[in-house]
Design a protein around this motif. Structure first.
Motif, PDB file in Angstrom:
ATOM      1  N   THR A 183       0.996  -1.156   0.120  1.00 59.79           N
ATOM      2  CA  THR A 183      -0.076  -0.033   0.096  1.00 59.79           C
ATOM      3  C   THR A 183       0.935   1.230  -0.053  1.00 59.79           C
ATOM      4  O   THR A 183       0.446   2.279   0.132  1.00 59.79           O
ATOM      5  N   ASP A 229      -2.742   6.269  -1.933  1.00 64.85           N
ATOM      6  CA  ASP A 229      -3.086   7.559  -0.644  1.00 64.85           C
ATOM      7  C   ASP A 229      -3.991   6.688   0.436  1.00 64.85           C
ATOM      8  O   ASP A 229      -4.276   5.629   0.092  1.00 64.85           O
ATOM      9  N   PRO A 230      -4.116   7.524   1.498  1.00 65.96           N
ATOM     10  CA  PRO A 230      -4.646   6.865   2.598  1.00 65.96           C
ATOM     11  C   PRO A 230      -5.890   6.346   2.425  1.00 65.96           C
ATOM     12  O   PRO A 230      -6.098   5.165   3.190  1.00 65.96           O
ATOM     13  N   GLN A 231      -6.731   6.904   1.983  1.00 67.16           N
ATOM     14  CA  GLN A 231      -8.117   6.176   1.658  1.00 67.16           C
ATOM     15  C   GLN A 231      -8.062   4.919   0.930  1.00 67.16           C
ATOM     16  O   GLN A 231      -8.980   3.785   1.165  1.00 67.16           O
ATOM     17  N   THR A 290      -5.494   3.108   0.690  1.00 61.53           N
ATOM     18  CA  THR A 290      -4.661   1.927   1.466  1.00 61.53           C
ATOM     19  C   THR A 290      -5.681   1.347   2.254  1.00 61.53           C
ATOM     20  O   THR A 290      -5.448   0.345   2.421  1.00 61.53           O
ATOM     21  N   ASP A 291      -6.637   2.222   2.884  1.00 66.38           N
ATOM     22  CA  ASP A 291      -7.584   1.497   3.747  1.00 66.38           C
ATOM     23  C   ASP A 291      -8.636   0.652   3.014  1.00 66.38           C
ATOM     24  O   ASP A 291      -8.858  -0.384   3.389  1.00 66.38           O
ATOM     25  N   GLU A 301       5.009   1.434   7.686  1.00 63.87           N
ATOM     26  CA  GLU A 301       3.953   2.341   8.418  1.00 63.87           C
ATOM     27  C   GLU A 301       3.194   1.468   9.185  1.00 63.87           C
ATOM     28  O   GLU A 301       2.489   0.708   9.123  1.00 63.87           O
ATOM     29  N   HIS A 354       0.629   2.437  10.882  1.00 60.82           N
ATOM     30  CA  HIS A 354      -0.820   2.574  10.628  1.00 60.82           C
ATOM     31  C   HIS A 354      -1.265   0.984   9.938  1.00 60.82           C
ATOM     32  O   HIS A 354      -2.331   0.482  10.322  1.00 60.82           O
TER      33      HIS A 354
END
Ligand code: ADP
Ligand code: ADP
Length: 232
Positions: A168, A172-174, A176-177, A200, A202
């Motif tokens: 990931t 981008d963060p979204q 990635t989720d 990461e 997260h």
């Protein structure tokens, strides 16, 4: 499921030698999502590449089930590699092939009958939510969709283990989720063992059951994520 015993990997020889891994021991259970976290240069890629023997270890053992991967000849190794799928940071898709053909690729390599290829590719397209995009080429997809193709390709041959190499880190963060949710879904649905490397925190905290922290080629801490990272 995966047992690593005293794994050592040295690149080069003599004064130019770099020891990337020095005596790694790990035990990864079936159905677990196991994260390996560390800074750049810590040895994460080397470790994950040793698990499917993309890199030959210098010494030590890597058991997948009861099979020591380090002792196999070329043909046996090719057989055993089918038990391991892998996804990558930059997806590694064939740009000239459609989504469908990218997913079919590993099946065609092992001469799967045409009807079976079709059944399996469609099953995988459904699994990753890309059924409507089968005829597109990678350039027409978003980053998240490309990684979904990567996941579908990796799982097409029904592996026991999925290795994720910074899967990931280019997203981008979204997105990635959404990819992490998909991996968790697949883990729960198929009981697939997942090993992922990342820099990461997260990523580790959102889906991993267990984590190992690697530093300078050594595991410096290991255990359930809550014990390692949420200590008071
Ligand atoms: P990470 O994935 O954690 O960034 P790597 O496994 O890529 O770490 O690298 C670990 C160490 O091994 C680093 O010192 C790196 O420079 C070295 N290394 C990695 N690949 C090679 C290679 N092919 N040849 C020589 N040294 C390498
Ligand atoms: P993007 O990279 O554009 O953000 P996503 O990774 O979020 O794309 O989603 C890629 C495709 O998968 C889209 O067609 C989306 O509708 C579909 N999709 C997203 N989440 C799911 C899900 N949980 N289950 C099935 N399909 C999904």
């Amino acid at each position: 499921m995966i047992t690593i015993k005293n794994l050592v990997k040295t690149y080069g020889t003599g004064t130019k030698a770099t020891t990337a891994l020095s005596g790694i021991d790990l035990e990864i259970a079936k159905g677990e999502i196991f994260g390996i976290i560390g800074h750049s240069g810590a040895g994460k890629s080397t470790l994950i590449r040793c698990i499917n023997m993309l890199e030959r270890p210098t010494s030590g053992e890597i058991l997948i089930g009861k099979t020591d991967m380090t002792r196999l000849g070329k043909n046996q190794l090719q057989q055993q590699r089918r038990r391991i799928g892998m996804i990558f940071q930059h997806f590694n898709l064939l740009s000239s092939a459609t989504v469908y053909e990218n997913i079919a690729f590993p099946l065609r390599l092992v001469r799967t009958p045409k009807a079976e290829v079709d059944r399996k590719v469609n099953e995988m397209l459904e699994l990753v939510g890309l059924a409507e995009h089968a005829k597109k080429h990678p350039a027409q997809l978003s980053g998240g969709q490309k990684q979904r193709v990567g996941i579908a390709r990796a799982l097409a041959t029904d592996p026991d283990v999925l290795l994720c190499d910074e899967a990931t880190s280019a997203l981008d963060p979204q997105t990635t989720d959404s990819i992490l949710r998909l991996l968790l879904d697949i883990n729960r649905k198929l009981g697939l063992t997942i090993v992922l490397i990342t820099h990461e925190m997260h990523v580790i905290q959102s889906i991993c059951d267990k984590v190992a922290v690697i530093q300078g080629g050594v595991i410096v801490e290991e255990g359930p994520v809550i014990d390692v990272f949420l200590k008071p």
